[in-house]
Design a protein around this motif. Structure first.
Motif, PDB file in Angstrom:
ATOM      1  N   VAL A   3      91.981  14.376  36.415  1.00 48.32           N
ATOM      2  CA  VAL A   3      90.684  14.819  35.886  1.00 48.32           C
ATOM      3  C   VAL A   3      90.078  15.907  36.788  1.00 48.32           C
ATOM      4  O   VAL A   3      88.867  16.121  36.812  1.00 48.32           O
ATOM      5  CB  VAL A   3      89.690  13.649  35.704  1.00 48.32           C
ATOM      6  CG1 VAL A   3      90.151  12.732  34.585  1.00 48.32           C
ATOM      7  CG2 VAL A   3      89.497  12.868  36.996  1.00 48.32           C
ATOM      8  N   ALA A   4      90.934  16.588  37.550  1.00 47.63           N
ATOM      9  CA  ALA A   4      90.472  17.690  38.400  1.00 47.63           C
ATOM     10  C   ALA A   4      90.046  18.867  37.517  1.00 47.63           C
ATOM     11  O   ALA A   4      90.481  18.968  36.365  1.00 47.63           O
ATOM     12  CB  ALA A   4      91.595  18.122  39.351  1.00 47.63           C
ATOM     13  N   PRO A   5      89.181  19.762  38.049  1.00 53.64           N
ATOM     14  CA  PRO A   5      88.765  20.932  37.264  1.00 53.64           C
ATOM     15  C   PRO A   5      89.970  21.707  36.722  1.00 53.64           C
ATOM     16  O   PRO A   5      90.953  21.911  37.437  1.00 53.64           O
ATOM     17  CB  PRO A   5      87.991  21.777  38.288  1.00 53.64           C
ATOM     18  CG  PRO A   5      87.423  20.771  39.234  1.00 53.64           C
ATOM     19  CD  PRO A   5      88.477  19.696  39.349  1.00 53.64           C
ATOM     20  N   GLY A   6      89.879  22.078  35.449  1.00 54.97           N
ATOM     21  CA  GLY A   6      90.952  22.859  34.828  1.00 54.97           C
ATOM     22  C   GLY A   6      92.019  22.024  34.144  1.00 54.97           C
ATOM     23  O   GLY A   6      92.893  22.561  33.480  1.00 54.97           O
ATOM     24  N   THR A   7      91.936  20.676  34.288  1.00 51.22           N
ATOM     25  CA  THR A   7      92.958  19.829  33.659  1.00 51.22           C
ATOM     26  C   THR A   7      92.575  19.494  32.217  1.00 51.22           C
ATOM     27  O   THR A   7      91.398  19.507  31.849  1.00 51.22           O
ATOM     28  CB  THR A   7      93.153  18.504  34.416  1.00 51.22           C
ATOM     29  OG1 THR A   7      91.886  17.828  34.474  1.00 51.22           O
ATOM     30  CG2 THR A   7      93.680  18.727  35.823  1.00 51.22           C
ATOM     31  N   GLU A   8      93.598  19.172  31.451  1.00 52.14           N
ATOM     32  CA  GLU A   8      93.402  18.751  30.055  1.00 52.14           C
ATOM     33  C   GLU A   8      92.549  17.478  30.018  1.00 52.14           C
ATOM     34  O   GLU A   8      91.685  17.320  29.153  1.00 52.14           O
ATOM     35  CB  GLU A   8      94.786  18.490  29.432  1.00 52.14           C
ATOM     36  CG  GLU A   8      94.757  18.008  28.008  1.00 52.14           C
ATOM     37  CD  GLU A   8      96.088  17.404  27.562  1.00 52.14           C
ATOM     38  OE1 GLU A   8      96.107  16.866  26.446  1.00 52.14           O
ATOM     39  OE2 GLU A   8      97.070  17.463  28.329  1.00 52.14           O
TER      40      GLU A   8
END
Length: 201
Positions: free
Chosen positions: A41-46
């Motif tokens: 759930v890091a920034p930029g993840t789906e």
């Protein structure tokens, strides 16, 4: 997977991190489900994009990162939302766990997961090691570590598998009621045993 996989679990405040850190010092690869759960759930993840679309921008901070406390609050008392988030994240987490287990380069590999048994991740493991303490110790340690109230910690303990069930599913149990030296002595014995089992696999 042909390599020997040890599942390491225990209730909140039991000392899983202390145990896995010590095993890592012996040159053993650690796959940490909590770290993977943050990565998916890091920034930029789906994963994060889907959470944002479902829950709205109020669970995302200015830097684009997930506000975990905000999300936890939203799902903790809402079974439907909790089920939604689990359906989204569990497959993503499991996929990453399998990849990292396959890539591990050590005599055996340890999968550390607080919800190893609850989420069926023990199916990936050859053996399950439980780090065990009584509930009073869990409460005291977690309150001190997380600056959390007794009610908050008790709610987390209640949401996890109960101690008797956890112990009944363990192949090996380490008591962590004492000091770190006592913990390390027990782990040294088990580490030698796991190296033997890994060599036979």
């Amino acid at each position: 997977m042909s390599r020997f996989i040890l599942g390491l679990t225990g209730g909140i405040g039991s000392g899983k991190s202390a145990a896995s850190d010590y095993i890592a010092e012996q040159g053993i690869a650690i796959v940490d489900a909590d770290i993977i759960a943050r990565d998916v759930v890091a920034p930029g993840t789906e994963g994060l994009e889907k959470i944002k679309a479902h829950f709205g921008a109020e669970v995302i901070d200015e830097s684009g990162a997930l506000i975990r406390a905000q999300l936890r609050q939203r799902v903790f008392d809402n079974p439907e939302e909790k089920a939604w988030i689990n359906q989204l994240l569990h497959p993503l987490i499991r996929q990453q766990i399998v990849i990292q287990l396959e890539q591990a380069q050590s005599a055996y590999v340890v999968l550390v997961a607080p919800l190893l048994l609850e989420n069926g991740l023990d199916a990936l493991c050859d053996r399950v090691l439980v780090i065990d303490v009584d509930e009073q110790t869990q409460l005291a340690r977690t309150q001190k570590r997380d600056q959390a109230s007794e009610e908050q910690v008790a709610a987390i303990i209640a949401s996890q598998i109960d101690r008797d069930t956890r112990l009944s599913k363990a192949d090996d149990i380490v008591s962590n009621q004492g000091d770190l030296r006592a913990l390390y002595q027990q782990l040294d014995t088990l580490h030698a045993h796991y190296l033997e089992l890994a060599a036979q696999k």
